[in-house]
Design an enzyme around this catalytic site. Structure first.
Site, PDB file in Angstrom:
ATOM      1  N   GLY A  11       0.832  -1.205   0.000  1.00 49.82           N
ATOM      2  CA  GLY A  11       0.000   0.000   0.000  1.00 49.82           C
ATOM      3  C   GLY A  11       0.859   1.243   0.000  1.00 49.82           C
ATOM      4  O   GLY A  11       1.872   1.308   0.695  1.00 49.82           O
ATOM      5  N   CYS A  12       0.473   2.234  -0.802  1.00 49.22           N
ATOM      6  CA  CYS A  12       1.165   3.520  -0.816  1.00 49.22           C
ATOM      7  C   CYS A  12       0.140   4.620  -0.540  1.00 49.22           C
ATOM      8  O   CYS A  12      -1.069   4.385  -0.625  1.00 49.22           O
ATOM      9  CB  CYS A  12       1.866   3.755  -2.156  1.00 49.22           C
ATOM     10  SG  CYS A  12       0.759   3.931  -3.567  1.00 49.22           S
ATOM     11  N   PRO A  13       0.578   5.826  -0.196  1.00 44.49           N
ATOM     12  CA  PRO A  13      -0.355   6.878   0.188  1.00 44.49           C
ATOM     13  C   PRO A  13      -1.423   7.209  -0.855  1.00 44.49           C
ATOM     14  O   PRO A  13      -2.573   7.403  -0.513  1.00 44.49           O
ATOM     15  CB  PRO A  13       0.564   8.084   0.439  1.00 44.49           C
ATOM     16  CG  PRO A  13       1.857   7.460   0.861  1.00 44.49           C
ATOM     17  CD  PRO A  13       1.982   6.216   0.034  1.00 44.49           C
ATOM     18  N   THR A  19       1.702   0.879  -4.960  1.00 45.94           N
ATOM     19  CA  THR A  19       0.975  -0.275  -4.415  1.00 45.94           C
ATOM     20  C   THR A  19       1.059  -1.468  -5.349  1.00 45.94           C
ATOM     21  O   THR A  19       1.394  -2.586  -4.943  1.00 45.94           O
ATOM     22  CB  THR A  19      -0.503   0.100  -4.186  1.00 45.94           C
ATOM     23  OG1 THR A  19      -0.566   1.181  -3.244  1.00 45.94           O
ATOM     24  CG2 THR A  19      -1.289  -1.088  -3.643  1.00 45.94           C
TER      25      THR A  19
END
Length: 472
Positions: A11-13, A19
């Site tokens: 997961g990325c921001p 992601t």
């Protein structure tokens, strides 16, 4: 001997590129190492390919490559390696090999054995003591708030900008250019935009202390928003709310397990909201002053020294392409959007769009110095760049970051500097060229990006021409 089985979560921001790049890299590495893997992705549309209890039970180990909360509680008792999402992209073989070699530490959730709720998690005592682990934890909590906040900013900001297409004062009933639909767009967009700070605070706190934290964080965010403390106040409120709940969980852990439901629905919300109010109320005036001073300083630099600001923003965005430096510039631009400053984000967006376009243009102009696979990846970067997905440049930069990263940073800085010099305004923190209809100075913005991208592409292409043999 049976094949090892690993489960992973990425997961990325922004939940758009990192992601899925990390998920793909882990799958490829697992296939090369003869390991079965299932990867759960936490993208902007939500959780996909979700891990079941049975998946986790059967797994020999867990890899979490994420810069946002992915609920590691469920991995209690499993060997776990937890790293930033960028490591999932760059070193997937190393991560999987760590599970195979038994180097992962067993994940323990505090209070699980006694039935109490989570206060914190760790993958090893040594990691917990390290500065890097602490910094990553804080960053992960902050980015969890940012990732949930972004859709509100994008949706609200674009709708407000669309209302201006009818005229600058078209939402004002007292003005001759008033248009009911423009007023509707501005009203609805403003409502979405107004939730930015409360959502930010709520999901920072949620990352720290789950749902009880989210409730208290939302109230803290509302206090910050209504008190004028803005984005900075929301960050402080989110962390304060999360750790208030952690403290309450610690203080109340001796209560009977039969009262767990009462704690979640009554004790935590009532005491938590009271305490966040007590914490935030005296802080509102100094935080508001600090927030206003920071915004005024950035606005002043933007108008008096666009060359310096563009150089800094471009270098930050191009340095790690979606990592902490990139996100620092991005979050600052989002904060300024909330204050009505649309200029700063224009430079940030330009600097984020440029890296993939540098790669795309270089693989087009200097195509014989790239392999067929690189040319195919380069063509995809046209689409990624046009939609503000910086991460498409990472695989190319990773091959020789000492040379390629400065080239990308230079091209991004040119794009940002020109954008500030032209006075372009961009009302949304994402979308790339999709938001061109609502960009003030759209032609100049595209021109700035193309100039920076072309300069970077020529430099990168000349470098490849120097070191690469022509591809067959």
């Amino acid at each position: 001997m049976s094949r090892k089985k690993i489960v992973a979560a990425t997961g990325c921001p922004t939940g758009i590129a990192h992601t899925f790049m990390a998920a793909e890299a882990l799958k490829i590495a697992a296939e090369q190492l003869g390991v079965d893997i299932k990867v759960e992705t936490h993208g902007q549309v939500g959780i996909e390919n979700a891990l079941t209890d049975q998946d986790i039970l059967e797994a020999d180990g867990v890899i979490v490559a994420a810069d946002k909360d992915v609920n590691t509680d469920r991995f209690h008792g499993k060997p776990l390696i937890e790293v930033p999402v960028a490591k999932g992209i760059r070193t997937p073989n190393e991560l999987i090999q760590g599970i195979i070699n038994g180097e992962a530490h067993v994940h323990q959730v505090k209070g699980r054995a006694t039935g109490t709720e989570k206060t914190s998690a760790s993958s090893s005592p040594a990691q917990q003591k390290s500065a890097n682990k602490w910094i990553h934890t804080i960053y992960k909590h902050l980015m969890n708030g940012v990732s949930h906040m972004l859709p509100f900013v994008v949706g609200g900001g674009v709708l407000i900008a669309l209302s201006f297409l009818f005229g600058i004062y078209s939402a004002d009933p007292q003005h001759e250019t008033y248009h009911p639909f423009a007023a509707y767009l501005k009203s609805i967009g403003g409502l979405g935009f107004s939730l930015m700070v409360p959502i930010l605070a709520a999901f920072i706190a949620d990352s720290i202390a789950r749902r009880p934290g989210m409730v208290v964080g939302f109230i803290g965010g509302l206090l910050a928003n209504d008190g004028g403390a803005g984005f900075l106040g929301g960050i402080i409120a989110g962390f304060a709310a999360g750790y208030i709940i952690v403290l309450l969980q610690f203080l109340l852990q001796k209560l009977p397990a039969s009262l767990d439901g009462l704690k979640s629905i009554f004790i935590y919300p009532v005491i938590g909201i009271f305490l966040i109010g007590a914490v935030m109320t005296p802080l509102l005036v100094p935080i508001t002053g600090l927030n206003n001073s920071l915004m005024d300083f950035l606005s002043a630099v933007q108008s008096t020294n666009p060359l310096l600001l563009g150089l800094i923003v471009g270098a930050m965005c191009g340095f790690d392409m979606g990592g902490p430096f990139n996100k620092a510039a991005y979050v600052t631009g989002t904060a300024l959007l909330a204050e009505g400053n649309l200029y700063f984000m224009a430079g940030v967006s330009a600097a984020c769009i440029t890296p993939p376009l540098i790669i795309a243009i270089a693989t087009t102009i200097f195509r014989k110095h790239f392999t067929p696979q690189e040319r195919n990846a380069g063509a995809i970067n046209y689409i990624l760049g046009a939609t503000h997905i910086t991460e498409g440049a990472i695989p190319f930069a990773a091959k020789n970051p000492i040379v390629v990263l400065p080239i990308i940073m230079f091209g991004s800085a040119i794009s940002a500097i020109l954008t500030y010099l032209f006075g372009v305004q961009v009302p949304a923190p994402h979308g790339g060229f999709l938001v061109l209809p609502v960009v003030t100075g759209a032609f100049q913005w595209v021109l700035s990006i193309l100039i920076g991208s072309l300069v970077g592409a020529i430099l990168y292409g000349l470098y490849r021409k120097k070191i690469d043999k022509p591809a067959v």
